[in-house]
Design an enzyme around this catalytic site. Sequence first.
Site, PDB file in Angstrom:
ATOM      1  N   HIS A 130      51.375  47.934  44.308  1.00 28.28           N
ATOM      2  CA  HIS A 130      51.655  49.230  43.686  1.00 28.28           C
ATOM      3  C   HIS A 130      51.967  50.230  44.797  1.00 28.28           C
ATOM      4  O   HIS A 130      51.131  50.992  45.228  1.00 28.28           O
ATOM      5  CB  HIS A 130      50.443  49.680  42.874  1.00 28.28           C
ATOM      6  CG  HIS A 130      50.678  50.941  42.109  1.00 28.28           C
ATOM      7  ND1 HIS A 130      51.776  51.146  41.312  1.00 28.28           N
ATOM      8  CD2 HIS A 130      49.945  52.074  42.009  1.00 28.28           C
ATOM      9  CE1 HIS A 130      51.695  52.340  40.752  1.00 28.28           C
ATOM     10  NE2 HIS A 130      50.602  52.933  41.164  1.00 28.28           N
ATOM     11  N   ASP A 152      31.479  61.916  35.120  1.00 26.10           N
ATOM     12  CA  ASP A 152      32.070  62.517  36.319  1.00 26.10           C
ATOM     13  C   ASP A 152      30.934  63.093  37.169  1.00 26.10           C
ATOM     14  O   ASP A 152      29.825  63.313  36.673  1.00 26.10           O
ATOM     15  CB  ASP A 152      33.044  63.640  35.935  1.00 26.10           C
ATOM     16  CG  ASP A 152      34.097  63.897  37.009  1.00 26.10           C
ATOM     17  OD1 ASP A 152      35.252  63.467  36.835  1.00 26.10           O
ATOM     18  OD2 ASP A 152      33.747  64.534  38.039  1.00 26.10           O
ATOM     19  N   ASN A 192      38.373  56.864  48.898  1.00 26.21           N
ATOM     20  CA  ASN A 192      38.240  56.242  47.592  1.00 26.21           C
ATOM     21  C   ASN A 192      37.407  54.969  47.622  1.00 26.21           C
ATOM     22  O   ASN A 192      36.813  54.603  46.609  1.00 26.21           O
ATOM     23  CB  ASN A 192      39.626  56.019  46.964  1.00 26.21           C
ATOM     24  CG  ASN A 192      40.192  57.328  46.427  1.00 26.21           C
ATOM     25  OD1 ASN A 192      39.510  58.341  46.421  1.00 26.21           O
ATOM     26  ND2 ASN A 192      41.434  57.309  45.969  1.00 26.21           N
ATOM     27  N   GLY A 213      35.164  59.104  36.021  1.00 25.14           N
ATOM     28  CA  GLY A 213      36.192  60.050  36.465  1.00 25.14           C
ATOM     29  C   GLY A 213      36.801  60.681  35.218  1.00 25.14           C
ATOM     30  O   GLY A 213      37.595  60.032  34.526  1.00 25.14           O
ATOM     31  N   ASN A 249      43.638  54.703  43.459  1.00 24.39           N
ATOM     32  CA  ASN A 249      44.547  54.251  44.525  1.00 24.39           C
ATOM     33  C   ASN A 249      43.853  54.209  45.884  1.00 24.39           C
ATOM     34  O   ASN A 249      42.873  54.928  46.083  1.00 24.39           O
ATOM     35  CB  ASN A 249      45.737  55.203  44.596  1.00 24.39           C
ATOM     36  CG  ASN A 249      46.816  54.834  43.607  1.00 24.39           C
ATOM     37  OD1 ASN A 249      47.132  53.656  43.443  1.00 24.39           O
ATOM     38  ND2 ASN A 249      47.369  55.827  42.937  1.00 24.39           N
TER      39      ASN A 249
HETATM   40  N1  APR Z   1      31.983  59.603  40.613  1.00 23.86           N
HETATM   41  C1  APR Z   1      32.507  60.041  39.451  1.00 23.86           C
HETATM   42  N2  APR Z   1      33.612  60.794  39.406  1.00 23.86           N
HETATM   43  C2  APR Z   1      34.172  61.142  40.576  1.00 23.86           C
HETATM   44  C3  APR Z   1      33.662  60.725  41.829  1.00 23.86           C
HETATM   45  C4  APR Z   1      32.504  59.924  41.804  1.00 23.86           C
HETATM   46  N3  APR Z   1      31.955  59.496  42.937  1.00 23.86           N
HETATM   47  N4  APR Z   1      34.448  61.230  42.801  1.00 23.86           N
HETATM   48  C5  APR Z   1      35.424  61.929  42.189  1.00 23.86           C
HETATM   49  N5  APR Z   1      35.257  61.874  40.853  1.00 23.86           N
HETATM   50  C6  APR Z   1      36.065  62.510  39.814  1.00 23.86           C
HETATM   51  C7  APR Z   1      36.527  63.912  40.162  1.00 23.86           C
HETATM   52  O1  APR Z   1      35.500  64.858  39.980  1.00 23.86           O
HETATM   53  C8  APR Z   1      37.683  64.095  39.188  1.00 23.86           C
HETATM   54  O2  APR Z   1      37.265  64.727  37.995  1.00 23.86           O
HETATM   55  O3  APR Z   1      37.263  61.787  39.604  1.00 23.86           O
HETATM   56  C9  APR Z   1      38.134  62.653  38.887  1.00 23.86           C
HETATM   57  C10 APR Z   1      39.554  62.353  39.310  1.00 23.86           C
HETATM   58  O4  APR Z   1      40.368  63.109  38.490  1.00 23.86           O
HETATM   59  P1  APR Z   1      41.657  63.880  39.015  1.00 23.86           P
HETATM   60  O5  APR Z   1      41.348  64.548  40.307  1.00 23.86           O
HETATM   61  O6  APR Z   1      42.167  64.716  37.888  1.00 23.86           O
HETATM   62  O7  APR Z   1      42.663  62.709  39.364  1.00 23.86           O
HETATM   63  P2  APR Z   1      43.608  61.860  38.388  1.00 23.86           P
HETATM   64  O8  APR Z   1      44.939  62.487  38.372  1.00 23.86           O
HETATM   65  O9  APR Z   1      42.909  61.594  37.130  1.00 23.86           O
HETATM   66  O10 APR Z   1      43.757  60.537  39.229  1.00 23.86           O
HETATM   67  C11 APR Z   1      42.722  59.601  39.255  1.00 23.86           C
HETATM   68  O11 APR Z   1      44.187  57.877  39.964  1.00 23.86           O
HETATM   69  O12 APR Z   1      46.203  58.041  40.955  1.00 23.86           O
HETATM   70  C12 APR Z   1      44.891  57.638  41.116  1.00 23.86           C
HETATM   71  O13 APR Z   1      44.046  57.650  43.308  1.00 23.86           O
HETATM   72  C13 APR Z   1      44.306  58.468  42.214  1.00 23.86           C
HETATM   73  O14 APR Z   1      41.986  58.406  42.360  1.00 23.86           O
HETATM   74  C14 APR Z   1      43.045  59.000  41.672  1.00 23.86           C
HETATM   75  C15 APR Z   1      42.976  58.530  40.249  1.00 23.86           C
END
Ligand code: APR
Length: 313
Positions: A174, A32, A94, A8, A119
């Site tokens: 949390h 990602d 998630n 991510g 989360n």
């Molecule tokens: N594999 C890899 N990356 C993924 C996948 C996956 N299957 N699904 C989603 N992603 C990536 C998205 O493309 C995105 O770039 O996860 C990233 C999440 O980043 P943001 O949307 O910017 O979210 P962020 O603010 O970093 O929060 C991340 O923290 O608060 C928790 O639950 C919330 O899941 C969220 C995490």
Amino acid sequence: MAKVTIIGAGQTGATTAHWLAERELADLVLLDIVEGMPQGKALDLTEALPVIGSDVKVIGTNNYKDTAGSDIVVITAGLPRKPGMSRDDLLETNTNIIRAAVEQSLEESPNAILIILTNPLDVMSQAAMMIGGLPRERVIGQAGILDSARMRAFVSMELGISVQNIHCYVLGGHGDSMVPLTRHSNVAGVPLNVILSPERLDAIVQRTRKGGGEIVGLLKTGSAFYAPSAALAQMVEAILKNRHLVVPASVYLDGEYGQSGIFFGVPAQLGADGLEKVIEYDLNDEEQAALEASAEHVHQTIKGLKEKLNIAA
Ligand code: APR
């Protein structure tokens, strides 16, 4: 050099890489599903390294093969909250994302320690442990450092005293039921409930509980990422440097604090093998009751998770 993968490469993942690159702790892989984005962020960060004087390697990828041999895998992949959503609203989507991330990461790095941010945090940490079939030492959820840091920031703003003098301990799940322990929290050794009036202390506790929502409300798109990523970087450092550092973190409980079978925020000692020890505080009846209420909430969400993963509750 150690190797740390961040699954991510969004707001929190990329900012975690930033903190870690500055500390020159490990080579970094940003992964990602979005094509080009992790590669672009990794290249941009690589181009910052000459300025900050750090010699780590940073690569961005969409391919788990590039994560092979990681010592730690940090999972931030997932959907973030939108205004009005609770962390629990993210369970369904998630869980699927965590499953993909855990299975594919462990295939390439069978000995990695997993640090989870996605989360609903306590439940996603449990999903990671169950999906990976891992011992509890190797799955740690980030929540408590963040919640405690928020409380520390609010106390510092209130008193005008260095954040370094302020020690706060927020335990429990949390979510809104988290338990800021005001009796154990202190400013340079003086307990918070002595230094602050009950009204001011209560205001800080309430603001801490709603701290994530306050940021979501202001940002409107996305959720907090500077403080969560700083917390992740501290956990990674504690493990890579074998610090035996005690931090509030979400770990799988096996009887501690009277709880079993859930991930829950408690003081946890972190070192090279991951979770080394859960530290048990002496709690009064009121504190114990607040923790039990918070645990009940996590138990309920876990039931939903087990149904989803087809595991008997
Ligand atoms: N594999 C890899 N990356 C993924 C996948 C996956 N299957 N699904 C989603 N992603 C990536 C998205 O493309 C995105 O770039 O996860 C990233 C999440 O980043 P943001 O949307 O910017 O979210 P962020 O603010 O970093 O929060 C991340 O923290 O608060 C928790 O639950 C919330 O899941 C969220 C995490």
